[in-house]
Scaffold this motif. Structure first.
Motif, PDB file in Angstrom:
ATOM      1  N   GLN A 137       0.857  -1.257   0.068  1.00 53.17           N
ATOM      2  CA  GLN A 137       0.087  -0.074  -0.007  1.00 53.17           C
ATOM      3  C   GLN A 137       0.710   1.392   0.115  1.00 53.17           C
ATOM      4  O   GLN A 137       2.048   1.263   0.103  1.00 53.17           O
ATOM      5  N   PHE A 138       0.089   2.364  -0.183  1.00 47.88           N
ATOM      6  CA  PHE A 138       0.899   3.697  -0.067  1.00 47.88           C
ATOM      7  C   PHE A 138      -0.291   4.681   0.231  1.00 47.88           C
ATOM      8  O   PHE A 138      -1.324   4.545   0.018  1.00 47.88           O
ATOM      9  N   LYS A 139       0.256   5.940   0.411  1.00 48.89           N
ATOM     10  CA  LYS A 139      -0.430   6.924   1.066  1.00 48.89           C
ATOM     11  C   LYS A 139      -1.149   7.449  -0.087  1.00 48.89           C
ATOM     12  O   LYS A 139      -0.461   7.842  -1.309  1.00 48.89           O
ATOM     13  N   LYS A 140      -2.426   7.829  -0.223  1.00 51.03           N
ATOM     14  CA  LYS A 140      -3.105   8.540  -1.401  1.00 51.03           C
ATOM     15  C   LYS A 140      -2.278   9.853  -1.848  1.00 51.03           C
ATOM     16  O   LYS A 140      -2.208  10.682  -0.885  1.00 51.03           O
ATOM     17  N   ASP A 147       0.659  10.368  -2.940  1.00 51.28           N
ATOM     18  CA  ASP A 147       2.226  10.268  -2.804  1.00 51.28           C
ATOM     19  C   ASP A 147       2.555  10.492  -4.020  1.00 51.28           C
ATOM     20  O   ASP A 147       2.382   9.601  -5.320  1.00 51.28           O
ATOM     21  N   TYR A 166      -0.225  -1.014  -4.845  1.00 49.74           N
ATOM     22  CA  TYR A 166       0.414  -1.333  -6.193  1.00 49.74           C
ATOM     23  C   TYR A 166      -0.281  -2.538  -6.776  1.00 49.74           C
ATOM     24  O   TYR A 166       0.164  -3.398  -6.581  1.00 49.74           O
ATOM     25  N   MET A 200      -6.978   2.156  -6.346  1.00 46.24           N
ATOM     26  CA  MET A 200      -6.917   1.756  -4.779  1.00 46.24           C
ATOM     27  C   MET A 200      -5.576   2.234  -4.592  1.00 46.24           C
ATOM     28  O   MET A 200      -4.601   2.125  -5.369  1.00 46.24           O
ATOM     29  N   GLU A 201      -5.240   2.451  -3.157  1.00 48.35           N
ATOM     30  CA  GLU A 201      -3.943   2.828  -2.794  1.00 48.35           C
ATOM     31  C   GLU A 201      -3.277   1.770  -2.363  1.00 48.35           C
ATOM     32  O   GLU A 201      -2.614   1.473  -1.450  1.00 48.35           O
ATOM     33  N   ASN A 243      -4.668   0.689 -13.800  1.00 54.57           N
ATOM     34  CA  ASN A 243      -4.935   0.261 -12.264  1.00 54.57           C
ATOM     35  C   ASN A 243      -6.255   0.728 -11.896  1.00 54.57           C
ATOM     36  O   ASN A 243      -7.312   1.685 -12.291  1.00 54.57           O
TER      37      ASN A 243
END
Length: 250
Positions: free
Chosen positions: A150-153, A155, A170, A167-168, A164
């Motif tokens: 996951q990652f922060k929205k 980023d 990969y 969604m936050e 894609n």
């Protein structure tokens, strides 16, 4: 690369773990998810690779039972972990294991560009087996030892492929054709969609995953927000037996 092998070693130890197993784990633990073999075969003339798993039962015949909501939604997968790099399939550089996951999940649709059941409704066919590129990372919060990274929205350092699902994580929805027949499940990948890389190694995993959105009422299983958005909760079988990624493209 060192980080990759450390992750694989931890995950191999998790394959027999019984921790954090979902209530319906045994619903899907059958021969349809017992892998007999896995191959990736290149057709140079057509510029494609054919990724295939063969199982003891009937590949793709078992699909998840929906729960009617996104939080706690079950996901079944035939997953090819690889030594490809994230950039090879369109992600920005990041640590993790690049995998091609063939998935089925009736409670949501995450392929907004594709109409897998040909009914002109692009948001109702999540149960049909379809592919995702994902980047996996070690995650001790779930029994299978892995989750989609996951990652922060917002980023600015994160780049996802154009298909894609928003969604936050990969994750990409590349739309490759998936075919199930008898004990085989196959997916066709154009060479240019993997940066013409054919010298990578891979393995094959059949597993149970689950969505956690973190917004369930207090006390509801998997709804506390301390679980990954999409985690691997149970591994049913691994082609190599130890997730060593020993196989090469033929």
């Amino acid at each position: 690369m060192k980080t990759l092998f450390i992750m694989i070693a931890y995950i191999a130890l998790s394959l027999t773990s019984d921790s954090t197993i979902p209530p319906c784990d045994k619903c899907y633990d059958n021969e349809d998810f017992q892998i007999k073999s896995a191959t990736i075969t290149r057709n140079k003339e057509l510029g494609i690779t054919v990724w295939e798993m063969k199982v003891k039962g009937k590949a793709g015949a078992t699909t998840p039972k929906g729960v009617g909501k996104l939080n706690g939604a079950p996901v079944l997968g035939y997953v090819f972990p690889t030594t490809l790099k994230p950039g090879d399939v369109g992600f920005s550089d990041t640590e993790g294991i690049v995998a091609l996951a063939l998935t089925s999940h009736p409670d949501f649709d995450d392929t907004p560009m594709w109409d897998e059941n040909f009914d002109r409704n692009f948001s109702n066919d999540g149960v049909i087996w379809h592919p995702h590129w994902v980047v996996l990372n070690e995650d001790k919060r779930v029994g299978g030892g892995l989750s989609v990274k996951q990652f922060k929205k917002g980023d600015p350092k994160v780049t996802l492929p154009a298909n894609n699902p928003g969604m936050e994580m990969y994750m990409d929805s590349p739309g490759y054709n998936v075919v199930t027949k008898e004990n085989s499940i196959r997916v066709i990948v154009p060479d240019y969609r993997i940066s013409n890389k054919t010298d990578f190694k891979f393995d094959a995993v059949a597993c149970y995953m689950m969505v956690d959105t973190g917004d369930a009422p207090a006390g509801e299983a998997m709804g506390s927000g301390d679980k990954p958005m999409l985690g691997v909760y149970k591994v049913y079988s691994v082609a190599s037996g130890n997730l060593s990624l020993p196989y090469t493209v033929k």
